[in-house]
Scaffold this motif. Structure first.
Motif, PDB file in Angstrom:
ATOM      1  N   THR A  16       0.735   6.190  14.445  1.00 29.56           N
ATOM      2  CA  THR A  16       0.576   5.957  13.009  1.00 29.56           C
ATOM      3  C   THR A  16      -0.490   4.886  12.827  1.00 29.56           C
ATOM      4  O   THR A  16      -0.416   3.831  13.461  1.00 29.56           O
ATOM      5  N   PHE A  17      -1.471   5.157  11.978  1.00 24.40           N
ATOM      6  CA  PHE A  17      -2.525   4.180  11.712  1.00 24.40           C
ATOM      7  C   PHE A  17      -1.918   3.029  10.916  1.00 24.40           C
ATOM      8  O   PHE A  17      -1.248   3.234   9.904  1.00 24.40           O
ATOM      9  N   PRO A  52      -0.232  -0.262   1.546  1.00 26.98           N
ATOM     10  CA  PRO A  52      -1.138   0.677   0.861  1.00 26.98           C
ATOM     11  C   PRO A  52      -1.521   0.137  -0.521  1.00 26.98           C
ATOM     12  O   PRO A  52      -0.668  -0.310  -1.294  1.00 26.98           O
ATOM     13  N   GLY A  53      -2.822   0.131  -0.802  1.00 26.31           N
ATOM     14  CA  GLY A  53      -3.321  -0.346  -2.089  1.00 26.31           C
ATOM     15  C   GLY A  53      -3.465  -1.851  -2.184  1.00 26.31           C
ATOM     16  O   GLY A  53      -3.976  -2.362  -3.184  1.00 26.31           O
ATOM     17  N   GLU A  54      -3.026  -2.582  -1.166  1.00 26.88           N
ATOM     18  CA  GLU A  54      -3.101  -4.050  -1.192  1.00 26.88           C
ATOM     19  C   GLU A  54      -4.484  -4.487  -0.713  1.00 26.88           C
ATOM     20  O   GLU A  54      -5.031  -3.935   0.237  1.00 26.88           O
ATOM     21  N   HIS A  55      -5.031  -5.493  -1.359  1.00 25.30           N
ATOM     22  CA  HIS A  55      -6.308  -6.044  -0.941  1.00 25.30           C
ATOM     23  C   HIS A  55      -6.094  -7.011   0.225  1.00 25.30           C
ATOM     24  O   HIS A  55      -5.013  -7.559   0.419  1.00 25.30           O
ATOM     25  N   VAL A  56      -7.154  -7.239   0.998  1.00 23.13           N
ATOM     26  CA  VAL A  56      -7.082  -8.004   2.229  1.00 23.13           C
ATOM     27  C   VAL A  56      -6.614  -9.443   2.015  1.00 23.13           C
ATOM     28  O   VAL A  56      -5.686  -9.901   2.684  1.00 23.13           O
TER      29      VAL A  56
END
Length: 146
Positions: A16-17, A52-56
């Protein structure tokens, strides 16, 4: 091409990535590590998966706060590496892309909220010998040689 650290890819194994972000947090000649007691005792850079969808940057702040209780000031991205590993917390085999950021410690806000984690300040050279993850150790060694 990202450098790979750790175990080789297992033929036939599905992975899983899992992108993640980790911090090399410094205060003078000390670094802040997290000691994770379970499922296997190890010292590591604070950090974890980017949702998912979270910024760094928000992911970096969230993960460090959960695992150490510290507020940080990210300084710059140092780079990334790849590792293929089993993640017992999630019961999955993962291809992890580990983004490493250099950060300055600002202040402690509370104890770690992540179960079985303890924030530990160590002299950077001592920390180098305790890190279990070869990729994190390589980034710390490069930082020490600056």
């Amino acid at each position: 091409m990202l450098r790979r650290y750790g175990d080789p890819v297992r033929p036939g194994q599905r992975y899983t990535f899992r992108p993640g972000i980790y911090a090399l947090i410094h205060r003078g000649d000390e670094v802040l590590l997290t000691f994770q007691a379970q499922p296997r005792a190890e010292f590591q850079f604070p950090g974890g998966g980017i949702d998912p969808g979270e910024h760094v940057r928000p992911a970096l702040h969230r993960e460090v706060l959960e695992e150490t209780g510290w507020r940080i000031a990210p300084e710059r991205r140092l780079g990334a590496f790849r590792r293929f590993t089993y993640m017992p917390d999630y019961g999955i085999w993962a291809e992890k892309i580990c983004h490493i950021w250099l950060a300055r410690a600002i202040r402690p806000l509370h104890p770690p909220t992540e179960p079985d984690h303890t924030a530990v300040w160590l002299p950077a050279r001592e920390a180098l010998s305790l890190l279990d993850n070869a990729g994190e150790a390589a980034f710390l060694a490069a930082w020490l040689s600056r």
